[in-house]
Structures are given as C-alpha cells and as structure tokens.
Write a protein that holds these residues in place. Structure first.
Motif, PDB file in Angstrom:
ATOM      1  N   ASN A 145      -8.664   5.363  13.658  1.00 55.18           N
ATOM      2  CA  ASN A 145      -9.172   5.613  12.311  1.00 55.18           C
ATOM      3  C   ASN A 145      -8.266   4.943  11.288  1.00 55.18           C
ATOM      4  OD1 ASN A 145     -11.297   7.615  13.136  1.00 55.18           O
ATOM      5  ND2 ASN A 145      -9.468   8.721  13.826  1.00 55.18           N
ATOM      6  N   GLY A 146      -8.750   3.870  10.724  1.00 53.22           N
ATOM      7  CA  GLY A 146      -7.947   3.139   9.752  1.00 53.22           C
ATOM      8  C   GLY A 146      -8.819   2.450   8.728  1.00 53.22           C
ATOM      9  N   ASP A 147      -8.191   2.014   7.643  1.00 49.94           N
ATOM     10  CA  ASP A 147      -8.905   1.217   6.657  1.00 49.94           C
ATOM     11  C   ASP A 147      -9.154  -0.176   7.231  1.00 49.94           C
ATOM     12  OD1 ASP A 147      -8.901   3.308   4.827  1.00 49.94           O
ATOM     13  OD2 ASP A 147      -6.902   2.763   4.093  1.00 49.94           O
ATOM     14  N   SER A 148      -9.711  -1.028   6.447  1.00 50.15           N
ATOM     15  CA  SER A 148     -10.112  -2.350   6.927  1.00 50.15           C
ATOM     16  C   SER A 148      -8.916  -3.131   7.463  1.00 50.15           C
ATOM     17  CB  SER A 148     -10.763  -3.131   5.791  1.00 50.15           C
ATOM     18  OG  SER A 148     -11.869  -2.430   5.271  1.00 50.15           O
ATOM     19  N   PRO A 149      -8.954  -3.562   8.737  1.00 45.72           N
ATOM     20  CA  PRO A 149      -7.875  -4.411   9.275  1.00 45.72           C
ATOM     21  C   PRO A 149      -7.965  -5.810   8.676  1.00 45.72           C
ATOM     22  CG  PRO A 149      -9.618  -4.169  10.896  1.00 45.72           C
ATOM     23  CD  PRO A 149      -9.980  -3.260   9.750  1.00 45.72           C
ATOM     24  N   LYS A 150      -6.819  -6.437   8.476  1.00 49.73           N
ATOM     25  CA  LYS A 150      -6.764  -7.692   7.747  1.00 49.73           C
ATOM     26  C   LYS A 150      -6.062  -8.784   8.557  1.00 49.73           C
ATOM     27  CE  LYS A 150      -6.275  -5.132   3.375  1.00 49.73           C
ATOM     28  NZ  LYS A 150      -7.654  -4.717   3.420  1.00 49.73           N
ATOM     29  N   GLU A 151      -6.223 -10.017   8.076  1.00 44.02           N
ATOM     30  CA  GLU A 151      -5.564 -11.172   8.683  1.00 44.02           C
ATOM     31  C   GLU A 151      -5.182 -12.149   7.573  1.00 44.02           C
ATOM     32  OE1 GLU A 151      -6.174 -14.235  12.460  1.00 44.02           O
ATOM     33  OE2 GLU A 151      -7.770 -12.855  11.875  1.00 44.02           O
ATOM     34  N   ASN A 152      -4.035 -12.796   7.737  1.00 38.39           N
ATOM     35  CA  ASN A 152      -3.494 -13.632   6.664  1.00 38.39           C
ATOM     36  C   ASN A 152      -2.767 -14.826   7.261  1.00 38.39           C
ATOM     37  OD1 ASN A 152      -0.572 -13.642   4.770  1.00 38.39           O
ATOM     38  ND2 ASN A 152      -2.496 -14.177   3.818  1.00 38.39           N
ATOM     39  N   ILE A 153      -3.041 -16.016   6.719  1.00 43.21           N
ATOM     40  CA  ILE A 153      -2.331 -17.235   7.118  1.00 43.21           C
ATOM     41  C   ILE A 153      -1.786 -17.896   5.855  1.00 43.21           C
ATOM     42  CG2 ILE A 153      -2.701 -19.630   7.838  1.00 43.21           C
ATOM     43  CD1 ILE A 153      -4.221 -18.729  10.171  1.00 43.21           C
ATOM     44  N   VAL A 154      -0.535 -18.336   5.927  1.00 41.13           N
ATOM     45  CA  VAL A 154       0.099 -19.034   4.811  1.00 41.13           C
ATOM     46  C   VAL A 154       0.830 -20.261   5.349  1.00 41.13           C
ATOM     47  CG1 VAL A 154       1.589 -18.820   2.793  1.00 41.13           C
ATOM     48  CG2 VAL A 154       0.490 -16.783   3.730  1.00 41.13           C
ATOM     49  N   VAL A 155       0.685 -21.376   4.662  1.00 45.86           N
ATOM     50  CA  VAL A 155       1.426 -22.599   4.982  1.00 45.86           C
ATOM     51  C   VAL A 155       2.138 -23.047   3.717  1.00 45.86           C
ATOM     52  CG1 VAL A 155       1.288 -24.983   5.774  1.00 45.86           C
ATOM     53  CG2 VAL A 155      -0.258 -23.263   6.740  1.00 45.86           C
ATOM     54  N   GLY A 156       3.416 -23.338   3.829  1.00 42.94           N
ATOM     55  CA  GLY A 156       4.185 -23.732   2.651  1.00 42.94           C
ATOM     56  C   GLY A 156       5.229 -24.774   2.966  1.00 42.94           C
ATOM     57  N   SER A 157       5.735 -25.390   1.933  1.00 40.92           N
ATOM     58  CA  SER A 157       6.844 -26.342   2.066  1.00 40.92           C
ATOM     59  C   SER A 157       7.787 -26.148   0.897  1.00 40.92           C
ATOM     60  CB  SER A 157       6.338 -27.783   2.110  1.00 40.92           C
ATOM     61  OG  SER A 157       5.753 -28.142   0.873  1.00 40.92           O
ATOM     62  N   ASP A 158       9.048 -26.498   1.092  1.00 37.08           N
ATOM     63  CA  ASP A 158      10.039 -26.338   0.034  1.00 37.08           C
ATOM     64  C   ASP A 158      11.030 -27.491   0.091  1.00 37.08           C
ATOM     65  OD1 ASP A 158      12.703 -25.186   1.551  1.00 37.08           O
ATOM     66  OD2 ASP A 158      10.867 -24.484   2.494  1.00 37.08           O
ATOM     67  N   LEU A 159      11.643 -27.757  -1.045  1.00 37.05           N
ATOM     68  CA  LEU A 159      12.603 -28.854  -1.159  1.00 37.05           C
ATOM     69  C   LEU A 159      13.787 -28.397  -1.996  1.00 37.05           C
ATOM     70  CD1 LEU A 159      13.375 -31.902  -0.812  1.00 37.05           C
ATOM     71  CD2 LEU A 159      12.136 -32.301  -2.970  1.00 37.05           C
ATOM     72  N   THR A 160      14.990 -28.658  -1.510  1.00 35.10           N
ATOM     73  CA  THR A 160      16.221 -28.348  -2.238  1.00 35.10           C
ATOM     74  C   THR A 160      17.087 -29.601  -2.309  1.00 35.10           C
ATOM     75  OG1 THR A 160      16.212 -26.056  -1.478  1.00 35.10           O
ATOM     76  CG2 THR A 160      18.290 -26.916  -2.314  1.00 35.10           C
ATOM     77  N   LEU A 161      17.533 -29.937  -3.514  1.00 34.34           N
ATOM     78  CA  LEU A 161      18.429 -31.074  -3.727  1.00 34.34           C
ATOM     79  C   LEU A 161      19.603 -30.608  -4.564  1.00 34.34           C
ATOM     80  CD1 LEU A 161      15.797 -33.833  -4.647  1.00 34.34           C
ATOM     81  CD2 LEU A 161      16.922 -33.513  -2.437  1.00 34.34           C
ATOM     82  N   GLU A 162      20.803 -31.012  -4.171  1.00 33.43           N
ATOM     83  CA  GLU A 162      22.000 -30.611  -4.911  1.00 33.43           C
ATOM     84  C   GLU A 162      22.959 -31.782  -5.024  1.00 33.43           C
ATOM     85  OE1 GLU A 162      24.056 -26.569  -4.653  1.00 33.43           O
ATOM     86  OE2 GLU A 162      25.451 -27.844  -3.540  1.00 33.43           O
ATOM     87  N   PHE A 163      23.453 -31.966  -6.236  1.00 33.50           N
ATOM     88  CA  PHE A 163      24.450 -33.002  -6.512  1.00 33.50           C
ATOM     89  C   PHE A 163      25.658 -32.302  -7.126  1.00 33.50           C
ATOM     90  CE2 PHE A 163      20.167 -34.608  -7.037  1.00 33.50           C
ATOM     91  CZ  PHE A 163      20.146 -35.699  -6.167  1.00 33.50           C
ATOM     92  N   LYS A 164      26.788 -32.415  -6.463  1.00 33.63           N
ATOM     93  CA  LYS A 164      27.958 -31.647  -6.871  1.00 33.63           C
ATOM     94  C   LYS A 164      29.169 -32.553  -7.005  1.00 33.63           C
ATOM     95  CE  LYS A 164      30.366 -27.328  -5.733  1.00 33.63           C
ATOM     96  NZ  LYS A 164      30.433 -26.185  -4.782  1.00 33.63           N
ATOM     97  N   LYS A 165      29.940 -32.285  -8.040  1.00 33.87           N
ATOM     98  CA  LYS A 165      31.189 -32.990  -8.252  1.00 33.87           C
ATOM     99  C   LYS A 165      32.183 -32.014  -8.847  1.00 33.87           C
ATOM    100  CE  LYS A 165      33.296 -37.101 -10.324  1.00 33.87           C
ATOM    101  NZ  LYS A 165      33.078 -38.296 -11.156  1.00 33.87           N
ATOM    102  N   ASN A 166      33.264 -31.799  -8.132  1.00 27.53           N
ATOM    103  CA  ASN A 166      34.258 -30.800  -8.522  1.00 27.53           C
ATOM    104  C   ASN A 166      33.561 -29.440  -8.657  1.00 27.53           C
ATOM    105  OD1 ASN A 166      36.234 -32.826  -8.565  1.00 27.53           O
ATOM    106  ND2 ASN A 166      35.762 -33.316 -10.703  1.00 27.53           N
ATOM    107  N   ASN A 167      33.695 -28.785  -9.806  1.00 26.97           N
ATOM    108  CA  ASN A 167      33.048 -27.491 -10.003  1.00 26.97           C
ATOM    109  C   ASN A 167      31.718 -27.602 -10.743  1.00 26.97           C
ATOM    110  OD1 ASN A 167      35.123 -26.005  -8.752  1.00 26.97           O
ATOM    111  ND2 ASN A 167      36.340 -26.050 -10.645  1.00 26.97           N
ATOM    112  N   ASN A 168      31.262 -28.806 -11.005  1.00 24.09           N
ATOM    113  CA  ASN A 168      30.003 -29.024 -11.696  1.00 24.09           C
ATOM    114  C   ASN A 168      28.927 -29.429 -10.683  1.00 24.09           C
ATOM    115  OD1 ASN A 168      31.394 -28.661 -14.194  1.00 24.09           O
ATOM    116  ND2 ASN A 168      32.055 -30.808 -14.098  1.00 24.09           N
ATOM    117  N   PHE A 169      27.689 -29.012 -10.956  1.00 23.43           N
ATOM    118  CA  PHE A 169      26.626 -29.378 -10.026  1.00 23.43           C
ATOM    119  C   PHE A 169      25.281 -29.409 -10.738  1.00 23.43           C
ATOM    120  CE2 PHE A 169      26.644 -24.723  -9.798  1.00 23.43           C
ATOM    121  CZ  PHE A 169      25.286 -24.424  -9.872  1.00 23.43           C
TER     122      PHE A 169
END
Length: 696
Positions: A323-347
């Motif tokens: 006995n339950g509420d409506s069963p569900k299904e979920n699909i997610v596709v994602g992408s991410d990008l990280t770029l960092e430029f650092k010099k001494n204590n500055n970035f």
C-alpha cells in the motif's frame, strides 16, 4: 601480547578514525586566541563566520582533533566559542568546525591549527602498542562512543512531550592504515531505529588507496551540484583514478520501503477521501523503496581543472510494499566544468553545470504502448516505449523533455576572483519548472536568478566586510497565475582591532518578494523581511581574573502590503558574562530576552531566560564538575498563559586513563503554568563513555 589484550578489552572492533585535512577557509575569522602557541592546552576560542550566513546550532559540529566538543561549545548566529580546559599533549593540534547554515547547506569546513607547549600528558595522550606485535607499518586508530539517556516526565501536560523514555546510541569511527592502503570504518546504532521510519542507523566500511576508493554501506555521495549532491546512499560506491581520468559508480537505495495503512472511512469525520474504495476503505500510502544507479566520468584534476559527465537513475521498487502512493522513476544526465587559475594567494575560478531530467510520476501500470499513444493522443512515436521499459518507464504521467522551453533542464555558472584580501563571487542559476533530481531533493525548481557577492578586509584583517545581492524569479513556464520576484540584500561587518580591545559584528539583511498583477489587477504577494544583528565581544584580564563579555541584539521585522494583519516583529537581546579564575573555576552567566509582536494580535510571546553555569576541574583526579541552573519564564499573552520552568543539571567528567572518559549528567526541571500549579516534572540521566586508541 599482554599489553595488546588490555588495550583491546573495551571493544572487539579496533579500527581507526582519521579526519580529512582541509585548508582553513577564508570564510572564517579567528577572534581568539591570537597566537597559535597555547600554554598547557587551556585556551578560550572564538571564531566568526563572515560569509553572510547564520550557523545552524543543531547541524554544526566542533572538534578538538578527533574529539567532539559541540556540547561544550556555544553556537549563536555567526559565532562559535568555547573554553577548553582539558590538558593536551605537547605538539600540534587542530580545531575543526564542520558547519551548516539554517537551511542545512554545508559551509566550508574551518580548521585552525595550534601548538601546545609545556605539558607532557593529558586527555589526548593515546595508548600505543609496540610495533613488534603488528605488521611493520600498520597503524590502527579508533574512537568509540557509547551514550545512554533515560528520563521520566510526570504530571499534568506531560503527554505533550512525546520523546522516548530512553535513548541509547553507539558510535564508532576508525581507520586502519598499512603502507598505501586505508580501511575506514564507521558504525552508528541507536535505539530510535525503526522499520516504520527512514534509517537512523549508519554503517560503512571502505578500502582506499592512491588509485581507488571502495565503500560499502552508508555513504553521502556528491557527484554533481544539480544531479547528486550529498544524498545518503545505502549500498556500494566505487571511485577509480588513473592519472587525470576518474570514474565513480554508485548503486544502492536512498529510501527505505515503509508499508502504508488501509483505514475504514467514518462518515462522521467529514468528507470522504479522494481515494475511497467500494468497500468504504482508503489507503494512507507508505513509501516505496527507492533504488538508484549513478556514474560519473571525469577528466582533469579534481576540484581544479576538470570536466565531468554524470548519469543518475532512481526507480521505486513496486514490490517493496503493498500500500503506497504512486511509485516514481527519474533519470538525470548532467555535465560540469571547473577551471582554476592560481598565482600565489590570488586565483580565478570558474564553475558551471548543466543537467536534463525526465520523471514518470506513476510507474505502477508500466509503460504505454506505441499503439495507445496513437489512439489516445493522435501522435506517432518513432519508437515503442514498451520495448524500453526495462531502461525507463514512459507513460501518460511522464514529464516530457522540452529542451527548447528549458522546463526540464537546469544550469548554472559561477565565477570567483580572489585578489589580495578581496573575494568576488558572481553566480547565475536556472532550474526549470519540471526539472527534478531524486538525488537532490533540496534543489528548488521553477526558479532563475543571480547572486553578486564581495568580501574584503582591510588593516591586516582587522576589518572584514561582505556585501551580497540576490535576485530570483519563478513561474518560468508561465503555468501559474502570477510570477514572483525576490530580492535579497545583505551586508556583514566584523571589526577586530586587537586582542585586548572589544570586537564588533554587524549584519543587515532585507528580503523583498513581490508578484505581478493577475488578470483582475491583484497581487498575490508584496512583502518584505528586514533583519538586523549587532554583537560585541570583549575578553580581558583584570584583578587576576580572565573576563569575557558578550552582547547580542537581533531584530526582525516582517511587513506585508497585501495582508497587513500578518505583519509581525521579533526582538532578542542576549548578554553573557564569563569569569575565569586563577584556580580552575569558570563561572558563566547569560540572559536572553525574546519578544514577538503581531500588528493585529498584539504581543504573541515574551520569554526570558537566565542561565548560570559553574565549572570546576580537579586536575589531580582528572575530574571535571559542572553545575548548570536555568530559569525560563514567559509572560501571559493573548495566545498563551504565563509559564515558568526551572531546571538544574549536574555534569561530571572523569578520565580513568588518558584515552578513556566517562561522563554523567543528572537533570531535574519543573514546568509551571500561571505560577499556581506544577504542570509536570522532568527527571533525566545521561551516561557517556568514550574510548580512543592508537595501535602501531
């Protein structure tokens, strides 16, 4: 082997705890102490969070090395403080603050390293075994915590207190290290565990090396901010790294199946429920077991220059309950990008992500056929959903993917620039109306907006300031009657001139929410919330005493142009005085006044709290005594009667050996209404045993 046996007596399991080493976050400002060399390990610590957020006192944890001292600390608004009197062995130590804000979002962990000189023993001195009893190079560290609380509540009104009469917890965190391998183990069990609720017990065992990480049990997996971020998964998690390529795979459950109830409808109780059946029964639905599978392939250096692709699937097990509420299904596709430029204590750092989701809200009847789509919707699909049912269920309850509308997509871009003492953050985020990830339930959809923030300090960090502006809009798919706009402006100021002078903190925040006019020329909302916080902290030495004075004032105002009767305000004033004597006695006295006013109803609440604590340590017996007296009293208002509550707590802490601690708490409190009759009396006892070891 005699010594080995003695060390292992308390517990059969003997594996280690090791905290991850983080760099100290610039979001934190250390107010006291100003020196990183602490004599005899006794010091007063104060830190302020200056990123514009308030700390959650229930979700924030404080540690000295691997020893949690949250219950001995004070967490208020943006401030964390404690007086630490336990002796520490000479050498390096750390204060660790694992913090979350009021919304439960993680804040960067703060680690402050310090050095103890002039003491050769103490609570952190850990027993060790000769290396000859173990494999050469093998070390095993661990900490076990057993906590038991029992109480009794009697009298009129005691039925309103529904907590269990006793709670027993067992916690073990440990790590074994051999050469380049680590085996972390975490176990937490509680008497509050119930099959009728989501799991409270936790367990985890892993195997970690320079090239892979394997975990079995309960893990908090974070793959992508938009897809899977910090969700507890009970199952298997594996991560493999080779040079600049990594792959992480997770499989398990994020929700336990809990059976629903079948109840009989009583016509005298009101209108019949919508799911009333022919036999006059209806179902109060339970929750299905929800299983997930996720994977992430990433290229680059983790958290620096990296590109990642994430796949996530969640599906309710329809056979897990009846006995339950409506069963569900979920699909997610994602992408991410990280770029960092650092010099001494500055970035310069750039972060971005995009994801697309598809959700079926009821999979109980399976997938729809291509023929049914043709007959019901007069549409022809290029494929038959029945053939792909094992991969994903598509039927009339499926949110369609409309990339061109952006309703099922989410994306964000975030940039950070740090130059000298200045940190600038800019962020834009858009979460589509029908975008949904079961791996990130706290992500709010149907929302877009941007954030601008600047934090900087001057005069060698004696003055630190942060300013931020947020702007958000909803109703992205125009399926609501009106659209709302929310603007938030906030600012923080922290002034700390010198350790022997007072420090000041100031916070201002204003939130305005306003909707567009509907077809009748009316607005759904037009309100604002203004918050003002001011604090002063001063620690100084006089008359052979160490004095601490803390004052806080907070005011919150809510105005509403649509419904003025809902306008209200609250004000809190707090004062704390701490006296540390030349002998090991600390007296802490605090007073808090809270009042809540309504424009239409008048005074809703007026409460005063007085708290007095005496702490005395008998070093020769490794005994710490603590007596706490607390009185809360409220005045009569239109909504409540006057009340008075007086409580007493007596705490003891005794160290049998340098790595074994036994703590007890005995408490008694009386709650009275209108000062005439005692409503109820509460008596409780708490016992805690902690054991830490280091085998090498």
């Amino acid at each position: 082997m005699k010594n080995s046996y003695k060390i292992l007596i308390p517990f059969v399991i003997s594996l280690l705890f090791l905290q991850k080493i983080f760099a100290q976050s610039s979001d934190w400002a250390i107010i006291s102490p100003q020196t990183k060399i602490v004599k005899s390990g006794e010091f007063f610590f104060t830190a302020n969070l200056n990123n514009g957020e308030n700390l959650s006192s229930s979700l924030t944890k404080i540690f000295i090395d691997d020893k949690e001292i949250t219950d001995k600390s004070k967490i208020q608004n943006k401030n964390v403080s404690f007086v630490y009197l336990e002796p520490l062995i000479s050498g390096k130590h750390r204060v660790i603050i694992v913090a979350k804000n009021l919304e439960g979002k993680e804040i960067e962990t703060m680690i402050w390293s310090f050095e103890v000189k002039g003491f050769a023993g103490g609570m952190s001195k850990i027993a060790s075994l000769p290396t000859k009893y173990w494999l050469n190079g093998l070390t095993i560290n661990g900490k076990t915590d057993i906590n038991s609380r029992s109480g009794s509540i009697r009298g009129r009104g005691s039925e309103l207190r529904q907590e269990p009469s006793s709670i027993n917890n067992f916690n073990f965190i440990g790590l074994a290290e051999y050469k380049n391998f680590q085996i972390p183990i975490r176990i937490f069990t509680t008497s509050e565990e119930s099959q009728n609720a989501q799991p409270r017990n936790r367990f985890q065992v892993g195997l970690v090396s320079d090239y892979f990480e394997l975990y079995f049990g309960d893990t908090n997996v974070s793959l992508d901010d938009l897809v899977l971020s910090g969700t507890r998964v009970r199952g298997f998690d594996a991560k493999i790294r080779y040079k600049k390529v990594s792959f992480e795979f997770t499989k398990g459950e994020i929700q336990r199946g809990i059976e629903g109830e079948v109840l009989e409808y009583d016509p005298t109780t009101g209108f019949p429920p919508a799911n009333l059946r022919d036999d006059s029964t209806y179902v109060v639905g339970g929750s299905f077991q929800r299983n997930i599978t996720s994977g992430r392939l990433a290229f680059g250096t983790e958290n620096k220059n990296e590109f990642g692709i994430t796949f996530f699937k969640a599906k309710d097990d329809t056979s897990s309950i009846k006995n339950g509420d409506s069963p569900k299904e979920n699909i997610v596709v994602g992408s991410d990008l990280t770029l960092e430029f650092k010099k001494n204590n500055n970035f310069l750092r750039f972060e971005s992500g995009v994801a697309i989701s598809i959700t079926t809200n009821d999979i109980s009847n399976g997938a729809i056929s291509k023929a049914d789509v043709d007959s019901l919707f007069d549409e022809t699909l290029p494929f038959d959903p029945k053939e792909y049912e094992d991969f994903f269920t598509i039927n009339i309850s499926t949110y369609p993917v409309r990339i061109y509308e952006g309703s099922s997509t989410a994306y964000f871009g975030r940039g950070k620039i740090q130059f000298l003492t200045n940190l600038i953050t800019a962020e834009y985020k858009r979460i589509g109306t029908s975008y949904n990830s079961f791996g990130n339930d706290f992500l709010r959809n149907d929302r877009k907006g941007y954030l601008l923030k600047d934090r900087f300090s001057i005069l060698n960090r004696k003055i630190t300031t942060s300013l931020s502006f947020e702007n958000y809009d909803d109703n992205l798919s125009n399926n609501q009657i009106t659209s709302r706009n929310t603007k938030v402006i906030s600012g923080n100021l922290l002034i700390f001139p010198r350790i022997d002078l007072p420090s000041f903190s100031l916070m201002l925040r204003n939130q305005k929410r306003k909707s567009e006019q509907d077809s009748l020329g009316l607005r759904e909302s037009d309100d604002s919330i203004s918050t003002f916080n001011f604090g002063v902290n001063y620690n100084f030495q006089a008359f052979n005493l160490r004095h601490g004075i803390n004052f806080n004032f907070s005011n919150n105002e809510r105005s509403d142009n649509i419904n003025p009767s809902s306008e209200n305000s609250s004000r809190a004033i707090g004062f704390t005085l701490t006296e540390q004597f030349s002998f090991p006695l600390i007296v802490n006295l605090s007073y808090i006044n809270l009042s809540v006013e309504s424009k239409s109803l008048g005074t809703l609440q007026t409460q005063n709290s007085i708290d007095t604590t005496f702490r005395y340590k008998i070093k020769s017996y490794n005994l710490d005594l603590n007596l706490k007296l607390k009185n809360d009293f409220s005045s009569k208002t239109q909504n409540s009667e006057s009340s008075n509550r007086f409580g007493t707590e007596f705490r003891t802490k005794y160290s049998f050996f340098s790595n074994m601690i036994f703590e007890t708490v005995f408490g008694l409190s009386n709650f009275d209404t209108q000062g005439k009759k005692k409503d109820y009396t509460e008596l409780f006892m708490n016992f805690r045993y902690t054991y830490g070891f280091n085998l090498q």
